[in-house]
Design an enzyme around this catalytic site. Structure first.
Site, short mmCIF file in Angstrom:
data_model
loop_
_atom_site.label_atom_id
_atom_site.label_comp_id
_atom_site.label_asym_id
_atom_site.label_seq_id
_atom_site.Cartn_x
_atom_site.Cartn_y
_atom_site.Cartn_z
N SER A 240 0.83 -1.22 0.00
CA SER A 240 0.00 0.00 0.00
C SER A 240 0.86 1.26 0.00
O SER A 240 0.55 2.24 -0.70
CB SER A 240 -0.96 0.01 1.19
N HIS A 270 -1.81 -8.87 2.13
CA HIS A 270 -1.49 -7.59 2.79
C HIS A 270 -2.64 -7.27 3.77
O HIS A 270 -2.89 -8.04 4.69
CB HIS A 270 -1.28 -6.54 1.69
N HIS A 317 6.00 -12.54 7.95
CA HIS A 317 6.18 -11.15 7.51
C HIS A 317 7.35 -11.07 6.54
O HIS A 317 8.30 -11.83 6.66
CB HIS A 317 6.42 -10.22 8.70
N ARG A 326 2.99 -4.43 17.08
CA ARG A 326 1.59 -4.00 16.92
C ARG A 326 0.65 -5.10 17.41
O ARG A 326 -0.44 -4.84 17.91
CB ARG A 326 1.31 -3.63 15.45
N ASP A 372 -2.06 -8.29 11.85
CA ASP A 372 -3.40 -8.73 11.44
C ASP A 372 -3.92 -9.92 12.24
O ASP A 372 -5.11 -10.22 12.20
CB ASP A 372 -3.39 -9.08 9.95
N1 HAX Z 1 1.70 -19.68 6.51
C1 HAX Z 1 2.21 -20.60 5.66
N2 HAX Z 1 3.26 -20.38 4.85
C2 HAX Z 1 3.85 -19.18 4.95
C3 HAX Z 1 3.43 -18.20 5.85
C4 HAX Z 1 2.27 -18.47 6.64
N3 HAX Z 1 1.76 -17.57 7.47
N4 HAX Z 1 4.22 -17.12 5.71
C5 HAX Z 1 5.11 -17.43 4.75
N5 HAX Z 1 4.90 -18.67 4.30
C6 HAX Z 1 5.58 -19.35 3.20
C7 HAX Z 1 5.46 -18.50 1.95
O1 HAX Z 1 4.20 -18.68 1.30
C8 HAX Z 1 6.63 -18.96 1.13
O2 HAX Z 1 6.27 -20.20 0.52
P1 HAX Z 1 6.78 -20.59 -0.96
O3 HAX Z 1 8.27 -20.67 -0.84
O4 HAX Z 1 6.10 -21.87 -1.24
O5 HAX Z 1 6.35 -19.46 -1.86
C9 HAX Z 1 7.68 -19.25 2.21
O6 HAX Z 1 6.96 -19.41 3.44
C10 HAX Z 1 8.69 -18.13 2.39
O7 HAX Z 1 7.99 -16.92 2.62
P2 HAX Z 1 8.64 -15.76 3.51
O8 HAX Z 1 9.89 -15.31 2.84
O9 HAX Z 1 8.72 -16.18 4.93
O10 HAX Z 1 7.50 -14.65 3.45
P3 HAX Z 1 7.21 -13.61 2.28
O11 HAX Z 1 8.08 -12.43 2.52
O12 HAX Z 1 7.27 -14.24 0.95
O13 HAX Z 1 5.69 -13.25 2.55
C11 HAX Z 1 3.80 -12.71 3.86
C12 HAX Z 1 5.29 -12.48 3.65
C13 HAX Z 1 3.30 -11.76 4.95
C14 HAX Z 1 3.05 -12.38 2.56
C15 HAX Z 1 3.58 -14.18 4.27
O14 HAX Z 1 4.22 -14.43 5.51
C16 HAX Z 1 2.11 -14.58 4.36
O15 HAX Z 1 1.53 -14.94 3.35
N6 HAX Z 1 1.49 -14.51 5.59
C17 HAX Z 1 0.09 -14.79 5.76
C18 HAX Z 1 -0.73 -13.61 5.29
C19 HAX Z 1 -0.56 -12.43 6.23
O16 HAX Z 1 -0.61 -12.55 7.44
N7 HAX Z 1 -0.39 -11.21 5.65
C20 HAX Z 1 -0.30 -9.97 6.42
C21 HAX Z 1 1.12 -9.46 6.57
C22 HAX Z 1 1.19 -8.17 7.31
C23 HAX Z 1 0.70 -7.08 6.42
O17 HAX Z 1 1.25 -6.71 5.42
N8 HAX Z 1 -0.43 -6.56 6.75
O18 HAX Z 1 -0.98 -5.65 5.94
#
Ligand code: HAX
Length: 434
Positions: A240, A270, A317, A326, A372
């Site tokens: 965002s 996000h 994250h 937070r 979140d």
């Molecule tokens: N559950 C399961 N698997 C997860 C995970 C979770 N909560 N978080 C990361 N992973 C996985 C990823 O999908 C990725 O898998 P692949 O290699 O198969 O693609 C692997 O672990 C490595 O990811 P990472 O490097 O640890 O995390 P990223 O930087 O790629 O992604 C995210 C960060 C926040 C998008 C991710 O942790 C996620 O999808 N979390 C769940 C959704 C979430 O809570 N989003 C809110 C984040 C906070 C925010 O921005 N709020 O607005």
């Protein structure tokens, strides 16, 4: 000194500092990009400037150098309240200085003066189906205000670049003043009787937002203030923030830029994650006939989610590597105001269970909860149970950070963004030469 005067005083100094920095050190390397980073969402590449906050992977976010616990202590409060006022953090984000109570009151007054939403925006909102996602309605409403942009008007009149920040400030103040009324109306028309509740002049920005949603509970006012402070900014690279900054870099005005940023916030990885957390919890409880699961049942549900290739919402994250402060601040609020709440107990149980499972699963770099994972359960407790709306609350808050930075973007004359992209073919050739 007013907020605008204070800002005007700060701008020349930082402009000078940056000019000297670029002149003396312009060719020094901050970051290099690897092949993995090119495919992996540009994670960690240091190539943009964001003045309002900085994220430490271990400590979490600092707003202008202040941590969340420090700000909960130092920022002015409402009379009788214990949580910081969002107006105060906006002042801090914009100026880098902690405001006095008097200065915070001035911001409240200023936003009240600008809060009237044009009829046209109400009319446009009324044409939208009430089953349209609240984030879509929110983004459309923001865009509908675009014809009121002072920045677009002054740009067309040909004002010099050095003055761009001034009409941008006006747009930002006008927008922030109106967002609670717009968001509250979206809530009322989507889930309640559709009637707009008028703002009340004596209430601060956060309390007034709660009031216009139809919730006049002083404890919820406090939660709203805390919520709006906690979600306001998370440095520049998140979707965002980066989107708002990117769109603004084309000299699109604040309405275009914020609407675009909100579309990014609406993504499930996000801002939408906060509604996903509650959905996940409710689905689990529904499967169990409405009761709170045992630790064993919860572990199984977490593994089932992972085995289906889905993420555990609210965990992990892109930058953080510990529990998000937070999350902790919201947990403290819950422990103080609602320790016996069943859903809060379940969120706590997930906190006890999910990190070990994520570690064992071995993929997520950060097994700890983010912001979140907690926000929905607090809203639920105070009767805001329509979880599709949670991201709009997040959006109202996030607007403060991304818009404060947008003013600085124009004040500092930051350039239109244009990083270099390459093809896979190009990368193959390049690595072949290394
Ligand atoms: N559950 C399961 N698997 C997860 C995970 C979770 N909560 N978080 C990361 N992973 C996985 C990823 O999908 C990725 O898998 P692949 O290699 O198969 O693609 C692997 O672990 C490595 O990811 P990472 O490097 O640890 O995390 P990223 O930087 O790629 O992604 C995210 C960060 C926040 C998008 C991710 O942790 C996620 O999808 N979390 C769940 C959704 C979430 O809570 N989003 C809110 C984040 C906070 C925010 O921005 N709020 O607005």
């Amino acid at each position: 000194m007013s907020l605008k005067e204070k800002l005007a005083q700060k701008i020349p100094q930082l402009r000078e500092e940056i000019k000297t920095l670029v002149k003396d050190h312009g060719e020094k390397v901050l970051s290099e990009a690897t092949v993995r980073q090119a495919y992996g969402g540009m994670r960690g590449i240091k190539c943009m400037v964001w003045e309002t906050s900085l994220l430490d992977p271990i400590e979490g976010i600092r707003f202008r150098g202040y941590s969340i616990p420090e700000l909960r202590q130092k920022l002015p409060k409402a009379r009788g309240g214990e949580e910081p006022l969002p107006e105060g953090i906006f002042w801090l984000l914009l100026t880098g200085e902690l405001p006095s109570s008097k200065e915070v009151k001035e911001v409240t007054g200023e936003w009240h003066k600008r809060e009237e939403v044009p009829q046209n925006t109400w009319k446009i909102l009324k044409t939208l189906p009430t089953d349209m996602h609240p984030m879509t309605q929110f983004s459309i409403a923001i865009l509908s205000l675009q014809p009121t942009s002072e920045f677009a008007k002054k740009y067309n009149e040909g004002i010099p670049k050095t003055e761009y920040w001034d009409p941008m400030y006006e747009d930002v103040m006008n927008l922030l003043a109106k967002l609670p009324a717009i968001a509250a109306y979206i809530y009322r028309r989507t889930y309640k009787d559709g009637k707009r509740i008028r703002p009340v002049k004596r209430l601060d920005w956060g309390a007034n937002f709660a009031h216009m949603m139809g919730i006049d509970n002083p404890e919820y006012y406090e939660l709203m203030r805390l919520y709006l402070v906690l979600h306001c900014d998370h440095e520049g690279g998140n979707v965002s923030a980066h989107t708002t900054h990117l769109v603004g870099s084309a000299l699109s005005d604040a309405f275009y830029a914020l609407s675009a940023g909100m579309n990014g916030l609406a993504g499930p990885l996000h801002g939408l994650a906060n509604q996903e957390v509650l959905r996940w919890i409710q689905n689990l409880m529904q499967k169990l006939g409405g009761r709170v699961p045992t630790k064993e049942e919860l572990s199984k549900a977490l593994w089932d989610t992972l085995n289906k290739g889905q993420v555990i919402p609210g965990y992990g994250h892109a930058v953080l590597r510990r529990t998000d402060p937070r999350y902790t601040a919201q947990r403290e609020f819950a422990l103080k105001h609602m320790p016996e709440d069943q859903l809060f107990k379940l969120v706590s149980l997930i906190y006890e269970t999910a990190p070990d499972i994520l570690k064992e699963h071995g993929k997520a770099k950060n097994p700890w909860p983010n912001v979140d994972a907690h926000s929905g359960v607090l809203q639920w407790h105070y009767g805001v149970r329509e979880y599709d709306f949670y991201t709009v609350l997040f959006g109202v808050s996030r607007s403060m950070g991304v818009l404060a930075q947008l003013i600085w973007d124009r004040a500092l004359g930051l350039a239109i963004e244009r990083p270099k992209s390459v093809t896979t073919e190009w990368i193959k050739q390049e690595v072949g030469k290394m």
